[in-house]
Design a protein around this motif. Structure first.
Motif, PDB file in Angstrom:
ATOM      1  N   SER A 177     120.013  10.744  28.807  1.00  0.00           N
ATOM      2  CA  SER A 177     119.210  10.543  27.489  1.00  0.00           C
ATOM      3  C   SER A 177     120.634   9.951  26.626  1.00  0.00           C
ATOM      4  O   SER A 177     120.081   9.352  25.524  1.00  0.00           O
ATOM      5  N   ASP A 178     121.749  10.110  26.620  1.00  0.00           N
ATOM      6  CA  ASP A 178     122.924   9.651  25.782  1.00  0.00           C
ATOM      7  C   ASP A 178     123.884   8.898  26.440  1.00  0.00           C
ATOM      8  O   ASP A 178     124.157   7.962  26.206  1.00  0.00           O
ATOM      9  N   VAL A 179     124.675   9.670  27.369  1.00  0.00           N
ATOM     10  CA  VAL A 179     125.707   9.022  28.080  1.00  0.00           C
ATOM     11  C   VAL A 179     125.542   9.240  29.508  1.00  0.00           C
ATOM     12  O   VAL A 179     124.635  10.172  29.836  1.00  0.00           O
ATOM     13  N   LYS A 180     126.397   8.745  30.309  1.00  0.00           N
ATOM     14  CA  LYS A 180     126.430   8.894  31.849  1.00  0.00           C
ATOM     15  C   LYS A 180     126.937  10.364  32.182  1.00  0.00           C
ATOM     16  O   LYS A 180     127.889  10.968  31.547  1.00  0.00           O
ATOM     17  N   HIS A 181     126.253  10.989  32.760  1.00  0.00           N
ATOM     18  CA  HIS A 181     126.284  12.415  33.746  1.00  0.00           C
ATOM     19  C   HIS A 181     126.420  12.065  35.172  1.00  0.00           C
ATOM     20  O   HIS A 181     126.202  11.265  35.491  1.00  0.00           O
ATOM     21  N   SER A 182     126.385  13.236  35.708  1.00  0.00           N
ATOM     22  CA  SER A 182     126.107  13.308  37.140  1.00  0.00           C
ATOM     23  C   SER A 182     125.595  14.379  37.419  1.00  0.00           C
ATOM     24  O   SER A 182     126.287  15.684  37.372  1.00  0.00           O
TER      25      SER A 182
END
Length: 361
Positions: A177-182
């Motif tokens: 929902s905001d920045v890239k995660h994993s």
């Protein structure tokens, strides 16, 4: 000279500590302890590639030792020219064919596994008349610094705690929902990025026997550097038998809003509705659109194992978190988004949050 020895000693100490610490930790928190089909496939590929690399190292080392011992320059033979092998077709074939064979040994199972693990066509099949697919699908949404898990066919949402059945494929839609995660559960497999502009899909399984050995509890985390609290973006994975999982889903679908009987908790509910309800929800049937789900769903907060994914689950740690969330997760979105509470209000709010349960554990 003395300074150089000191540096070597420090380097040796750190090397030994690294080796010792690599063996620390709880079982099933490592990708080297597979607890599902995907994790086992990935583990087998790691072992295969490691064996190939070790074999190459051993072969090169043996050739190197033979070369420097058998063909070293000897006294009295300084002007002797050894047998020349330049342009030998046999040697060129050998050192060309062997790498190709090794590459095929590694590439064939890797490509096969890649296509197998990427097969998610089951989750795209149409649902039955009740709106439920044969495949269990979970929508995962990553935010700074928490996780949301939605079971779209059952209209159920949880946060921080992922509940899955054993011995069954679980399909995931991943988005941020905001920045890239994993998204990564080391013992079960993964990891796969969650992006803001596209949905990634994959599946995992959780072996019932391995789950039982692990106490039906695994942990996942964010594996992509996403901000100052990246290392604290953890979540819990609870495994259940398929029958127990169906019961859990039913309990979540039929859960009613908690009505506190305790006076302090009742006052805490009023505080929650005034200060927290604009971001959080307390019903697992959270009907708000995704854009409105700004903070974790707290329907099962009283059943969780951790506060904010990292703190011990008790009222004191909960109050510490509410007092100063920035202290525990720098950069989180809860900081400065609500009015400060006095100690009595903190006690009441903590009592209410701890009463939020769907299953009586």
């Amino acid at each position: 000279m003395k300074d150089r020895l000191t540096k070597w000693r420090l380097l040796s100490v750190f090397a030994v500590l690294t080796l010792v610490l690599s063996g620390c930790g709880e079982p099933f928190l490592s990708a080297l302890t597979p607890a599902g089909e995907v994790a086992q496939i990935q583990y087998d590929l790691m072992i295969l590639s490691t064996v190939i690399m070790i074999a190459v190292i051993i072969a090169v080392t043996v050739i190197f030792v033979i070369a420097i011992t058998r063909f070293r320059r000897k006294k009295g033979e300084e002007n002797k020219i050894p047998k020349q092998v330049e342009g030998s077709h046999l040697l060129e074939i050998i050192w060309t064919v062997i790498p190709i064979i090794l590459l095929l040994i590694l590439a064939v199972p890797t490509v096969t596994a890649t296509f197998h693990l990427a097969d998610v066509k089951e989750m795209d099949k149409k649902p039955n008349k009740d709106g439920v697919r044969d495949a269990l699908v979970v929508n995962v949404r990553a935010s700074l610094y928490w996780w949301e898990f939605e079971y779209p066919d059952y209209k159920v949402i949880t946060s921080q705690d992922l509940v899955v059945p054993t011995d069954q494929k679980v399909y995931f839609n991943l988005i941020a929902s905001d920045v890239k995660h994993s998204f990564w559960i080391p013992a079960a497999g993964g990891k796969l990025d969650t992006n803001t502009d596209n949905v990634n899909k994959f599946w995992l399984t959780f072996d019932s026997q391995k789950s039982e050995e692990a106490g039906n509890l695994f942990y996942g985390k964010c594996a992509e550097l996403c901000g100052p609290s990246h290392a604290l973006m953890d979540f819990k994975v609870e495994t259940k038998s398929q029958d127990d999982f169906k019961q859990w889903l039913n309990a979540m679908q039929t859960a009613k809003e908690v009505t506190p009987t305790d006076t302090a908790a009742a006052e805490g509910q009023k505080i929650f509705e005034q200060s927290c309800l604009s971001c959080h929800a307390v019903s697992p049937q959270d009907a708000r659109p995704e854009q409105a789900r700004l903070a974790p769903n707290l329907a099962t907060f009283g059943e969780r194992a951790r506060i904010a994914g990292v703190l011990e689950h008790n009222e004191e740690e909960l109050k510490n978190w509410i007092r100063d969330p920035e202290k525990y997760k720098p950069g989180n979105k809860m900081t400065n988004t609500y009015k400060q509470l006095n100690e009595q209000e903190l006690d009441q709010l903590a009592a209410y949050l701890m009463s939020l349960k769907v299953e009586d554990k």
